[in-house]
Design a protein around this motif. Structure first.
Motif, PDB file in Angstrom:
ATOM      1  N   LEU A  19       0.849  -1.188   0.000  1.00 38.38           N
ATOM      2  CA  LEU A  19       0.000   0.000   0.000  1.00 38.38           C
ATOM      3  C   LEU A  19       0.882   1.234   0.000  1.00 38.38           C
ATOM      4  CD1 LEU A  19      -3.015   0.860   0.164  1.00 38.38           C
ATOM      5  CD2 LEU A  19      -2.690   1.073   2.634  1.00 38.38           C
ATOM      6  N   ALA A  20       0.713   2.081  -0.995  1.00 41.33           N
ATOM      7  CA  ALA A  20       1.514   3.308  -1.116  1.00 41.33           C
ATOM      8  C   ALA A  20       0.799   4.448  -0.412  1.00 41.33           C
ATOM      9  CB  ALA A  20       1.744   3.654  -2.581  1.00 41.33           C
ATOM     10  N   GLN A  21       1.537   5.160   0.428  1.00 39.39           N
ATOM     11  CA  GLN A  21       0.998   6.315   1.134  1.00 39.39           C
ATOM     12  C   GLN A  21       2.032   7.423   1.145  1.00 39.39           C
ATOM     13  OE1 GLN A  21      -0.060   4.746   5.005  1.00 39.39           O
ATOM     14  NE2 GLN A  21      -2.153   4.319   4.368  1.00 39.39           N
ATOM     15  N   GLY A  22       1.551   8.670   1.204  1.00 38.83           N
ATOM     16  CA  GLY A  22       2.466   9.796   1.215  1.00 38.83           C
ATOM     17  C   GLY A  22       1.776  11.051   1.687  1.00 38.83           C
ATOM     18  N   ALA A  23       2.560  12.109   1.843  1.00 39.87           N
ATOM     19  CA  ALA A  23       2.061  13.390   2.330  1.00 39.87           C
ATOM     20  C   ALA A  23       1.829  14.340   1.169  1.00 39.87           C
ATOM     21  CB  ALA A  23       3.053  14.002   3.317  1.00 39.87           C
ATOM     22  N   LEU A  24       0.808  15.186   1.309  1.00 43.25           N
ATOM     23  CA  LEU A  24       0.486  16.206   0.325  1.00 43.25           C
ATOM     24  C   LEU A  24       0.872  17.570   0.880  1.00 43.25           C
ATOM     25  CD1 LEU A  24      -3.083  15.010  -0.748  1.00 43.25           C
ATOM     26  CD2 LEU A  24      -0.931  14.608  -1.941  1.00 43.25           C
ATOM     27  N   LEU A  25       1.515  18.375   0.037  1.00 39.92           N
ATOM     28  CA  LEU A  25       1.965  19.700   0.437  1.00 39.92           C
ATOM     29  C   LEU A  25       1.307  20.740  -0.454  1.00 39.92           C
ATOM     30  CD1 LEU A  25       5.782  18.942   0.804  1.00 39.92           C
ATOM     31  CD2 LEU A  25       4.027  18.817   2.575  1.00 39.92           C
ATOM     32  N   GLY A  26       1.018  21.888   0.112  1.00 39.78           N
ATOM     33  CA  GLY A  26       0.401  22.958  -0.658  1.00 39.78           C
ATOM     34  C   GLY A  26      -0.082  24.066   0.245  1.00 39.78           C
ATOM     35  N   LEU A  27      -1.151  24.726  -0.154  1.00 43.86           N
ATOM     36  CA  LEU A  27      -1.724  25.817   0.624  1.00 43.86           C
ATOM     37  C   LEU A  27      -3.173  26.018   0.209  1.00 43.86           C
ATOM     38  CD1 LEU A  27      -0.542  29.220  -0.840  1.00 43.86           C
ATOM     39  CD2 LEU A  27      -0.077  27.058  -1.957  1.00 43.86           C
ATOM     40  N   VAL A  28      -3.897  26.758   1.041  1.00 43.39           N
ATOM     41  CA  VAL A  28      -5.306  27.030   0.802  1.00 43.39           C
ATOM     42  C   VAL A  28      -5.456  28.463   0.319  1.00 43.39           C
ATOM     43  CG1 VAL A  28      -7.611  27.111   1.815  1.00 43.39           C
ATOM     44  CG2 VAL A  28      -5.981  25.391   2.582  1.00 43.39           C
ATOM     45  N   VAL A  29      -6.129  28.624  -0.827  1.00 42.57           N
ATOM     46  CA  VAL A  29      -6.430  29.944  -1.385  1.00 42.57           C
ATOM     47  C   VAL A  29      -7.939  30.060  -1.480  1.00 42.57           C
ATOM     48  CG1 VAL A  29      -6.107  31.522  -3.314  1.00 42.57           C
ATOM     49  CG2 VAL A  29      -4.270  29.940  -2.675  1.00 42.57           C
ATOM     50  N   LEU A  57       3.772  23.264   3.525  1.00 46.68           N
ATOM     51  CA  LEU A  57       2.650  23.127   4.445  1.00 46.68           C
ATOM     52  C   LEU A  57       1.921  21.812   4.195  1.00 46.68           C
ATOM     53  CD1 LEU A  57       1.203  26.763   4.384  1.00 46.68           C
ATOM     54  CD2 LEU A  57       2.772  25.746   6.038  1.00 46.68           C
ATOM     55  N   HIS A  58       1.668  21.076   5.262  1.00 47.34           N
ATOM     56  CA  HIS A  58       1.027  19.769   5.175  1.00 47.34           C
ATOM     57  C   HIS A  58      -0.480  19.976   5.008  1.00 47.34           C
ATOM     58  CE1 HIS A  58       1.724  15.402   6.722  1.00 47.34           C
ATOM     59  NE2 HIS A  58       1.084  15.442   5.579  1.00 47.34           N
ATOM     60  N   VAL A  59      -1.060  19.495   3.918  1.00 46.13           N
ATOM     61  CA  VAL A  59      -2.488  19.707   3.646  1.00 46.13           C
ATOM     62  C   VAL A  59      -3.240  18.387   3.458  1.00 46.13           C
ATOM     63  CG1 VAL A  59      -2.182  22.000   2.665  1.00 46.13           C
ATOM     64  CG2 VAL A  59      -2.033  19.985   1.177  1.00 46.13           C
ATOM     65  N   GLY A  60      -2.637  17.276   3.786  1.00 45.71           N
ATOM     66  CA  GLY A  60      -3.331  16.000   3.656  1.00 45.71           C
ATOM     67  C   GLY A  60      -2.382  14.875   3.300  1.00 45.71           C
ATOM     68  N   TRP A  61      -2.933  13.813   2.766  1.00 43.00           N
ATOM     69  CA  TRP A  61      -2.148  12.629   2.428  1.00 43.00           C
ATOM     70  C   TRP A  61      -2.820  11.908   1.275  1.00 43.00           C
ATOM     71  CZ3 TRP A  61      -3.893   7.451   4.032  1.00 43.00           C
ATOM     72  CH2 TRP A  61      -5.160   7.469   4.613  1.00 43.00           C
ATOM     73  N   TYR A  62      -2.071  11.010   0.654  1.00 40.37           N
ATOM     74  CA  TYR A  62      -2.616  10.222  -0.456  1.00 40.37           C
ATOM     75  C   TYR A  62      -2.382   8.744  -0.190  1.00 40.37           C
ATOM     76  CZ  TYR A  62       2.172   9.661  -2.283  1.00 40.37           C
ATOM     77  OH  TYR A  62       3.506   9.342  -2.426  1.00 40.37           O
ATOM     78  N   GLN A  63      -3.154   7.916  -0.888  1.00 44.98           N
ATOM     79  CA  GLN A  63      -3.084   6.468  -0.694  1.00 44.98           C
ATOM     80  C   GLN A  63      -3.466   5.768  -1.987  1.00 44.98           C
ATOM     81  OE1 GLN A  63      -4.846   4.540   2.896  1.00 44.98           O
ATOM     82  NE2 GLN A  63      -6.124   3.438   1.442  1.00 44.98           N
ATOM     83  N   GLN A  89      -7.887  15.450   9.804  1.00 49.50           N
ATOM     84  CA  GLN A  89      -8.877  16.519   9.664  1.00 49.50           C
ATOM     85  C   GLN A  89      -9.112  17.258  10.976  1.00 49.50           C
ATOM     86  OE1 GLN A  89     -11.843  15.227   6.941  1.00 49.50           O
ATOM     87  NE2 GLN A  89     -13.302  16.821   7.495  1.00 49.50           N
ATOM     88  N   THR A  90      -8.906  16.582  12.113  1.00 47.73           N
ATOM     89  CA  THR A  90      -9.063  17.263  13.389  1.00 47.73           C
ATOM     90  C   THR A  90      -7.840  18.104  13.735  1.00 47.73           C
ATOM     91  OG1 THR A  90      -8.312  15.198  14.453  1.00 47.73           O
ATOM     92  CG2 THR A  90     -10.691  15.623  14.379  1.00 47.73           C
ATOM     93  N   SER A  91      -6.681  17.751  13.194  1.00 49.36           N
ATOM     94  CA  SER A  91      -5.480  18.553  13.435  1.00 49.36           C
ATOM     95  C   SER A  91      -5.258  19.602  12.352  1.00 49.36           C
ATOM     96  CB  SER A  91      -4.242  17.651  13.533  1.00 49.36           C
ATOM     97  OG  SER A  91      -4.085  16.879  12.355  1.00 49.36           O
ATOM     98  N   ILE A  92      -5.575  19.261  11.083  1.00 49.19           N
ATOM     99  CA  ILE A  92      -5.477  20.197   9.958  1.00 49.19           C
ATOM    100  C   ILE A  92      -6.860  20.268   9.330  1.00 49.19           C
ATOM    101  CG2 ILE A  92      -4.255  20.765   7.827  1.00 49.19           C
ATOM    102  CD1 ILE A  92      -2.061  18.818   8.694  1.00 49.19           C
ATOM    103  N   GLU A  93      -7.572  21.364   9.558  1.00 46.21           N
ATOM    104  CA  GLU A  93      -8.993  21.437   9.204  1.00 46.21           C
ATOM    105  C   GLU A  93      -9.240  21.229   7.721  1.00 46.21           C
ATOM    106  OE1 GLU A  93     -12.779  24.501   9.764  1.00 46.21           O
ATOM    107  OE2 GLU A  93     -10.740  25.110  10.282  1.00 46.21           O
ATOM    108  N   GLU A  94      -8.350  21.761   6.856  1.00 43.76           N
ATOM    109  CA  GLU A  94      -8.596  21.702   5.415  1.00 43.76           C
ATOM    110  C   GLU A  94      -7.984  20.473   4.747  1.00 43.76           C
ATOM    111  OE1 GLU A  94      -4.894  24.041   6.296  1.00 43.76           O
ATOM    112  OE2 GLU A  94      -6.986  24.131   6.935  1.00 43.76           O
ATOM    113  N   SER A  95      -7.498  19.518   5.502  1.00 41.40           N
ATOM    114  CA  SER A  95      -6.799  18.376   4.921  1.00 41.40           C
ATOM    115  C   SER A  95      -7.757  17.459   4.157  1.00 41.40           C
ATOM    116  CB  SER A  95      -6.088  17.582   6.017  1.00 41.40           C
ATOM    117  OG  SER A  95      -7.034  17.032   6.913  1.00 41.40           O
ATOM    118  N   VAL A  96      -7.225  16.791   3.144  1.00 38.39           N
ATOM    119  CA  VAL A  96      -7.980  15.842   2.328  1.00 38.39           C
ATOM    120  C   VAL A  96      -7.148  14.580   2.176  1.00 38.39           C
ATOM    121  CG1 VAL A  96      -9.177  17.644   1.031  1.00 38.39           C
ATOM    122  CG2 VAL A  96      -7.039  16.698   0.147  1.00 38.39           C
ATOM    123  N   VAL A  97      -7.800  13.517   1.752  1.00 37.86           N
ATOM    124  CA  VAL A  97      -7.107  12.295   1.364  1.00 37.86           C
ATOM    125  C   VAL A  97      -7.387  12.062  -0.111  1.00 37.86           C
ATOM    126  CG1 VAL A  97      -9.071  10.913   2.200  1.00 37.86           C
ATOM    127  CG2 VAL A  97      -6.872   9.816   1.735  1.00 37.86           C
TER     128      VAL A  97
END
Length: 338
Positions: free
Chosen positions: A45-55, A96-102, A122-130
């Motif tokens: 299973l491949a997993q990783g972190a997503l980086l970016g920002l909210v505009v 900036l950490h904005v979520g993760w992928y799988q 989502q409870t630690s980073i409100e705008e995070s997605v998977v």
């Protein structure tokens, strides 16, 4: 179609409005695709972190990096992520950490681990997605990249830690509204778009026949095998819940019988002027039964629904290909007879 649209509108209303859509750079998409296909070859299973920002209400994903493999015990995953983000910041890259992928195989993305991980994100980073990438479906020529967020009802349910049928009924939680799908768009720079247009023109015409690939047996076989496994799991959950209901019904019957007997005895005692026995003494003898966890059954139902949708979509596309190839074959035979 109307019912499906109504369900989609209801899910949209139930979801929060933190993020309206996700915009992912082509570079980040290619990194995710490369990592997921590399791990899928090893059945990992491949997993990783997503980086970016909210505009405004748009979550822009500009970069990503893979998590270390779980088998490497010498690697501190949290320290590894902090080190990578710190070094990306030094080279002026979004950190900036904005979520993760799988990665996902045959649509097996919905699971207890996915729910738990996204809840913590989502409870630690409100705008995070998977972001879930389906390797097998994409290898067949259909890019399957979807972004999800937990609905407020699912977050509240997981926060309370109550997965009983009463909690699901109170919060109106089902497999349809555990996750809310967020629209995702892929954005490339103008230079990248120009290069892709030039490469498309250089593609030989005889290389386009792969879009008419009729090898559907393996895909349908894997989908049906996974669907059968999920149906068996749901059947076992249904058996457990039916046994629980039978035990509860039997206990309630015995409790009512004992209370009726106590009421009759208390009536006799009252007529004789003797003190009555309180009902609590009888109720203490019947301990309340613990309700089974319904979260597993809900997740399994969601997996069955996903497999059914994939099978229906794939079969409709395959039928279209069959009709197209039939017309081509008839035209070819007519040309040869002339």
């Amino acid at each position: 179609m109307a019912n499906r649209a109504n369900r989609h509108a209801a899910r949209t209303e139930d979801s929060d409005n933190t993020i309206n859509y996700v915009q992912c750079d082509g570079l980040a998409v290619m990194k995710m695709v490369k990592h997921c296909h590399e791990e899928s070859s090893n059945m990992d299973l491949a997993q990783g972190a997503l980086l970016g920002l909210v505009v405004d209400k748009c979550l822009e994903i500009t970069n990503c990096f893979p998590f270390p493999k779980s088998g490497d015990e010498s690697m501190d995953e949290e320290m590894y992520q902090l080190t990578v983000m710190r070094r990306l910041r030094r080279v002026n890259v979004d950190h900036l950490h904005v979520g993760w992928y799988q990665s996902s195989d045959v649509g097996n993305s919905l699971s207890m681990a996915l729910l738990e991980s996204q809840y913590h994100y989502q409870t630690s980073i409100e705008e995070s997605v998977v972001v879930v990438y389906d390797t097998q479906k994409s290898s067949r020529g259909f890019l399957c990249l979807k972004a999800y967020r937990l609905t407020p009802q699912a977050i509240q349910m997981y926060k309370d830690g109550d997965f009983t049928p009463e909690a699901f009924r109170t919060l109106k939680v089902g497999y349809e509204n555990l996750f809310a799908e967020i629209p995702i768009v892929i954005k490339n720079s103008p230079l990248t778009n120009i290069m892709m247009s030039e490469l498309n023109e250089l593609l030989p015409e005889d290389k386009g026949h792969n879009f008419l690939d009729l090898g559907t047996a393996t895909v349908l076989e894997n989908q049906m095998r996974s669907l059968i496994e999920r149906v068996d799991e749901l059947y076992q959950e249904a058996v457990r819940y039916n046994k629980y209901q039978q035990v509860v019904f039997k206990q309630d019957t015995e409790k009512h019988r004992a209370l009726a007997k106590l009421a009759a005895e208390n009536a006799v005692r009252t007529s004789k002027g003797e003190p009555t026995v309180p009902e609590e003494e009888v109720i203490k003898q019947f301990r309340p039964m613990t309700a089974p966890n319904r979260l597993t059954a809900t997740i399994t139902s969601g997996q069955i629904n996903t497999h059914a949708q994939h099978i229906a979509q794939f079969c409709s596309q395959s039928l279209a290909k069959l009709f197209i190839t039939e017309s081509l074959q008839i035209a070819k035979e007519a040309k040869e007879t002339k």
